[in-house]
Design a protein around this motif. Structure first.
Motif, PDB file in Angstrom:
ATOM      1  N   ILE A 125      -4.323 -10.683 -10.127  1.00  0.00           N
ATOM      2  CA  ILE A 125      -4.858 -11.022  -9.051  1.00  0.00           C
ATOM      3  C   ILE A 125      -3.847 -11.247  -7.957  1.00  0.00           C
ATOM      4  O   ILE A 125      -2.874 -11.884  -8.053  1.00  0.00           O
ATOM      5  CB  ILE A 125      -5.495 -12.702  -9.220  1.00  0.00           C
ATOM      6  CG1 ILE A 125      -6.604 -12.589 -10.182  1.00  0.00           C
ATOM      7  CG2 ILE A 125      -6.158 -13.115  -8.000  1.00  0.00           C
ATOM      8  CD1 ILE A 125      -7.169 -13.751 -11.048  1.00  0.00           C
ATOM      9  N   VAL A 126      -4.162 -10.494  -6.683  1.00  0.00           N
ATOM     10  CA  VAL A 126      -2.868 -10.346  -5.912  1.00  0.00           C
ATOM     11  C   VAL A 126      -3.292 -10.845  -4.415  1.00  0.00           C
ATOM     12  O   VAL A 126      -4.436 -10.699  -4.133  1.00  0.00           O
ATOM     13  CB  VAL A 126      -2.522  -8.919  -5.814  1.00  0.00           C
ATOM     14  CG1 VAL A 126      -1.306  -8.690  -5.044  1.00  0.00           C
ATOM     15  CG2 VAL A 126      -2.433  -8.327  -7.176  1.00  0.00           C
ATOM     16  N   GLY A 174      -0.670 -14.793   1.425  1.00  0.00           N
ATOM     17  CA  GLY A 174      -1.964 -15.724   1.404  1.00  0.00           C
ATOM     18  C   GLY A 174      -3.493 -15.087   1.301  1.00  0.00           C
ATOM     19  O   GLY A 174      -4.509 -15.507   1.178  1.00  0.00           O
ATOM     20  N   GLN A 175      -3.625 -13.808   1.810  1.00  0.00           N
ATOM     21  CA  GLN A 175      -4.846 -12.785   1.657  1.00  0.00           C
ATOM     22  C   GLN A 175      -4.996 -12.104   0.623  1.00  0.00           C
ATOM     23  O   GLN A 175      -4.021 -11.630   0.136  1.00  0.00           O
ATOM     24  CB  GLN A 175      -4.785 -12.105   2.980  1.00  0.00           C
ATOM     25  CG  GLN A 175      -4.733 -13.038   4.190  1.00  0.00           C
ATOM     26  CD  GLN A 175      -5.940 -13.793   4.640  1.00  0.00           C
ATOM     27  OE1 GLN A 175      -6.927 -13.695   4.412  1.00  0.00           O
ATOM     28  NE2 GLN A 175      -5.504 -15.091   5.053  1.00  0.00           N
ATOM     29  N   ALA A 176      -6.211 -12.384  -0.092  1.00  0.00           N
ATOM     30  CA  ALA A 176      -6.567 -11.461  -1.310  1.00  0.00           C
ATOM     31  C   ALA A 176      -6.435  -9.859  -0.816  1.00  0.00           C
ATOM     32  O   ALA A 176      -7.131  -9.353   0.198  1.00  0.00           O
ATOM     33  CB  ALA A 176      -7.788 -11.897  -1.941  1.00  0.00           C
ATOM     34  N   VAL A 177      -5.766  -9.182  -1.839  1.00  0.00           N
ATOM     35  CA  VAL A 177      -5.724  -7.888  -1.618  1.00  0.00           C
ATOM     36  C   VAL A 177      -5.951  -6.812  -2.963  1.00  0.00           C
ATOM     37  O   VAL A 177      -6.085  -7.707  -3.966  1.00  0.00           O
ATOM     38  CB  VAL A 177      -4.243  -7.246  -0.827  1.00  0.00           C
ATOM     39  CG1 VAL A 177      -4.103  -7.740   0.346  1.00  0.00           C
ATOM     40  CG2 VAL A 177      -3.097  -8.090  -1.863  1.00  0.00           C
ATOM     41  N   ASN A 178      -5.962  -5.601  -2.907  1.00  0.00           N
ATOM     42  CA  ASN A 178      -6.373  -5.080  -4.086  1.00  0.00           C
ATOM     43  C   ASN A 178      -4.878  -5.092  -4.780  1.00  0.00           C
ATOM     44  O   ASN A 178      -3.852  -5.279  -4.351  1.00  0.00           O
ATOM     45  CB  ASN A 178      -6.709  -3.515  -3.604  1.00  0.00           C
ATOM     46  CG  ASN A 178      -7.855  -3.185  -2.989  1.00  0.00           C
ATOM     47  OD1 ASN A 178      -8.827  -4.252  -3.211  1.00  0.00           O
ATOM     48  ND2 ASN A 178      -7.940  -2.416  -2.090  1.00  0.00           N
ATOM     49  N   THR A 179      -4.901  -4.530  -6.196  1.00  0.00           N
ATOM     50  CA  THR A 179      -3.787  -4.780  -7.229  1.00  0.00           C
ATOM     51  C   THR A 179      -2.940  -3.825  -6.890  1.00  0.00           C
ATOM     52  O   THR A 179      -1.710  -3.760  -6.797  1.00  0.00           O
ATOM     53  CB  THR A 179      -4.475  -4.387  -8.475  1.00  0.00           C
ATOM     54  OG1 THR A 179      -4.895  -3.181  -8.693  1.00  0.00           O
ATOM     55  CG2 THR A 179      -5.116  -5.831  -9.118  1.00  0.00           C
ATOM     56  N   ASN A 180      -3.301  -2.577  -6.262  1.00  0.00           N
ATOM     57  CA  ASN A 180      -2.341  -1.519  -5.745  1.00  0.00           C
ATOM     58  C   ASN A 180      -2.907  -0.875  -4.305  1.00  0.00           C
ATOM     59  O   ASN A 180      -4.223  -0.405  -4.334  1.00  0.00           O
ATOM     60  CB  ASN A 180      -2.633  -0.136  -6.927  1.00  0.00           C
ATOM     61  CG  ASN A 180      -2.022  -0.552  -7.916  1.00  0.00           C
ATOM     62  OD1 ASN A 180      -0.979  -1.417  -8.321  1.00  0.00           O
ATOM     63  ND2 ASN A 180      -2.926  -0.777  -9.118  1.00  0.00           N
ATOM     64  N   ASP A 181      -2.182  -0.989  -3.305  1.00  0.00           N
ATOM     65  CA  ASP A 181      -2.611  -0.741  -2.168  1.00  0.00           C
ATOM     66  C   ASP A 181      -1.414  -0.569  -1.076  1.00  0.00           C
ATOM     67  O   ASP A 181      -0.418  -0.680  -1.424  1.00  0.00           O
ATOM     68  CB  ASP A 181      -3.649  -1.473  -1.477  1.00  0.00           C
ATOM     69  CG  ASP A 181      -4.770  -0.996  -0.557  1.00  0.00           C
ATOM     70  OD1 ASP A 181      -4.385   0.005  -0.268  1.00  0.00           O
ATOM     71  OD2 ASP A 181      -5.820  -1.496  -0.554  1.00  0.00           O
ATOM     72  N   TYR A 184       7.573 -10.552   4.390  1.00  0.00           N
ATOM     73  CA  TYR A 184       6.156 -10.754   3.779  1.00  0.00           C
ATOM     74  C   TYR A 184       6.267 -11.162   2.382  1.00  0.00           C
ATOM     75  O   TYR A 184       7.242 -10.608   1.781  1.00  0.00           O
ATOM     76  CB  TYR A 184       5.502  -9.386   3.979  1.00  0.00           C
ATOM     77  CG  TYR A 184       5.257  -8.681   5.398  1.00  0.00           C
ATOM     78  CD1 TYR A 184       4.209  -9.015   6.141  1.00  0.00           C
ATOM     79  CD2 TYR A 184       6.233  -8.188   6.219  1.00  0.00           C
ATOM     80  CE1 TYR A 184       3.893  -8.658   7.474  1.00  0.00           C
ATOM     81  CE2 TYR A 184       6.107  -7.727   7.379  1.00  0.00           C
ATOM     82  CZ  TYR A 184       4.880  -8.175   8.228  1.00  0.00           C
ATOM     83  OH  TYR A 184       4.729  -7.669   9.300  1.00  0.00           O
ATOM     84  N   THR A 185       5.284 -11.994   1.742  1.00  0.00           N
ATOM     85  CA  THR A 185       5.413 -12.399   0.492  1.00  0.00           C
ATOM     86  C   THR A 185       4.078 -11.852  -0.426  1.00  0.00           C
ATOM     87  O   THR A 185       3.050 -11.952   0.299  1.00  0.00           O
ATOM     88  CB  THR A 185       5.015 -13.977   0.462  1.00  0.00           C
ATOM     89  OG1 THR A 185       6.628 -14.285   0.981  1.00  0.00           O
ATOM     90  CG2 THR A 185       5.246 -14.458  -0.758  1.00  0.00           C
TER      91      THR A 185
END
Length: 605
Positions: free
Chosen positions: A323-324, A328-335, A347-348
């Motif tokens: 879960i990535v 602070g914003q949810a994103v895809n696992t690989n993108d 960026y974190t």
């Protein structure tokens, strides 16, 4: 003429079944190391070339022969010093055939004959380094029927072959006896040393028979298609042993040639044992990557031009089940995502799962005259000395360097990632520098312009200013060296310029492309991974469109799906990993609504 050993009917059946099973497994790699007898002059007649035809598609036979070479490190042309020796080791063969000794029999070489045994043992150890364990055949070289260039048959028969036989016993290898087989057949050696076409054919048949009749109990290959596995990822364990072997995998009886699909939830070691005339054992370790692991997170590029709306990609890859979040914003696992910061920004990326992981990337903004466009960018070169690659000329370290091949005309090219108006190039040479060279700029389409020429290079630091030209690639073409002692030595290569605003087709500051596009992957050819960039531009009334990016092999079979989801307008980047695929041509196809485009890429393992 002596006839070759007849293979019994049951062996023919075994070979037929092997062919079927091998078609389901990766090829068996066979390296043929030797001198001119291995090289074969006309390569289509060489024994390695004919061996490849005899064994068929389940085998990958490579000819690493170099004319005139010796096993002796102090010989007049040691095989040890040749690039093909390194190439043979990089090939990582499952089966190795060594046939050296003929040139060692020359008087000037055999003066060091007492070192032959030790040098031979060293070569075998070299091929067995780092856990590698190829099946090794030591070939007794054929007779020398005439005294040619000092090659002496009595030395071959009385001293070299007994030493090779001793190496065979000490190193636990197999042998191929070409000497005694060819001894009654001088008619097959027109110059007394090198076989004719019939001789090479017989040599290949002899090698083929030896390979197909390896004593039982020998493990030929034992591999996993990956060294790392993630949650619910299927991995395939493959093995092949010699004829009539009794084989167990982790204590369970299995077929001599087979494969097994498994999933793991922890680091797992697989053990294969094989018994027969010989006994053999091999292990494969597959490490488990739990959910939550960040495998990579980087910015490309990580240095941007200040006050120029410059853009880079943030690219990340996390383990399956993670879960990535990005800032602070949810994103895809690989993108990936394109960003255009107005100031230096960190960026974190946070990934959560069975373990938690955090990674940060800083994108730094610099004034154009301080921004080195070559720094840690991708390079390509015409030649290089082993271990001294082009990337060492753009790593910011004056203690490393690109060293070209030992020739006058060479080049190094830097991919700046986008069109740049170049105005300055700084070159820091080593002690071998270019007296005559050009600086060229190349567009993505390959259009070339020469922006600087000199015939008076004096080494050390060349700071070339006042340049005018634009391109994505900058190429330094060196034409004449200060010395022929080695290739050119380039310690550091710096490029400065300004962003060309006309090369980025965006309708506003948030980087909306004006058209769909699928860029050529880079690098290409690649090993094992490459980057694919694409742009999506859809009707302003539609917030997103379904996008797919699929990889196919030359037979049209789908081998990977890189993207299969809705995407909004923007530029994207994805990394394709070909580690589990064999070398060859592949195609990648982008589909977005009614738009499709297919490009070709080449994987070189």
């Amino acid at each position: 003429m002596n006839s070759l050993k007849i293979i019994p009917h049951f062996c023919i059946l075994f070979i037929f079944l092997n062919t079927i099973l091998l078609s389901q497994q990766s090829s068996i790699r066979i390296a043929c190391v030797g001198n001119s007898i291995t090289h074969g002059g006309n390569n289509s007649q060489s024994y390695p070339q004919q061996l490849a035809k005899l064994l068929g598609s389940g085998y990958n036979v490579q000819n690493f022969g170099i004319s005139g070479t010796t096993m002796l490190k102090k010989g007049d042309m040691p095989y040890w010093n040749q690039q093909r020796y390194w190439d043979a080791k990089d090939f990582n063969p499952h089966i190795l055939i060594i046939m050296l000794g003929t040139n060692d029999s020359k008087p000037q070489n055999w003066a060091y004959g007492e070192e032959f045994y030790g040098d031979y043992m060293d070569m075998i150890s070299d091929f067995r380094k780092d856990g590698k364990d190829p099946i090794i055949f030591l070939a007794f070289p054929p007779p020398a029927f005439k005294l040619l260039a000092g090659i002496t048959n009595s030395v071959i028969h009385d001293q070299i072959i007994p030493l090779i036989d001793s190496v065979h016993t000490s190193a636990n290898t197999l042998t191929i006896d070409y000497y005694n087989y060819f001894l009654p057949h001088p008619e097959l050696f027109p110059d007394g040393v090198h076989p004719n076409s019939d001789g090479y054919k017989i040599m290949a048949e002899f090698a083929s028979e030896s390979i197909l009749n390896i004593p039982s109990g020998q493990i030929i290959t034992f591999t996993s298609d990956t060294a790392f596995a993630e949650l619910n990822e299927k991995i395939t364990i493959r093995w092949r042993t010699s004829t009539e072997s009794l084989v167990t995998l982790d204590g369970q009886t299995v077929n001599p040639i087979d494969s097994m699909d498994v999933t793991i939830t922890e680091d797992t070691k697989f053990t294969l044992t094989s018994t027969g005339e010989l006994s053999d054992k091999a292990e494969v370790l597959v490490q488990f990557i739990p959910p939550g692991k960040i495998k990579s997170f980087y910015a490309n590029p990580f240095l941007l031009e200040k006050s120029a709306s410059d853009t880079c990609y943030l690219v990340w890859n996390t383990s399956s089940g993670s879960i990535v979040t990005l800032d602070g914003q949810a994103v895809n696992t690989n993108d990936s995502v394109a960003v255009s910061p107005s100031e230096t920004t960190t960026y974190t990326l946070i990934s959560r799962g069975a373990k938690n992981d955090t990674s940060t990337v800083t994108v730094e903004l610099l004034d154009a005259d301080k921004l080195n466009r070559a720094y840690k960018r991708k390079t390509s070169t015409s030649t290089n000395e082993r271990g001294y690659y082009g990337d060492l000329a753009v790593d910011g370290d004056l203690n490393t360097a690109w060293i070209s091949g030992n020739q006058n005309s060479v080049w190094i090219s830097v991919d700046m990632g986008k069109d740049i108006n170049v105005n300055r190039v700084k070159i820091n040479w080593g002690h071998i520098y270019a007296v005559t060279y050009q600086i060229q700029l190349l567009s993505e389409s390959g259009t070339t312009s020469v922006v600087y020429v000199t015939t008076k290079g004096d080494g050390e630091i060349d700071d070339v200013t006042g340049l005018s030209g634009k391109g994505r690639y900058l190429r330094l073409v060196a034409l004449k060296r200060s010395s022929t002692d080695s290739g050119y030595i380039l310690k550091e290569f710096e490029i400065f310029g300004t962003l060309n605003p006309t090369t980025i087709e965006y309708s506003h500051d948030w980087l909306i492309p004006l058209k769909n596009n699928l860029a050529q992957n880079y690098p290409n050819p690649f090993n094992p991974s490459t980057t694919i960039e694409y742009s999506i531009s859809i009707n302003s009334n539609t917030p997103s469109a379904h996008v797919s990016l699929v990889v196919y092999d030359v037979l049209g079979r789908q081998v990977d799906t890189l993207v299969d989801e809705n995407k909004s307008n923007g530029r994207y980047q994805v990394v394709f990993d070909g580690n589990k695929l064999s070398s060859g041509i592949y195609f990648y196809k982008l589909s977005a609504g009614s738009y499709t485009q297919t490009n070709k890429m080449i994987l070189v393992q």
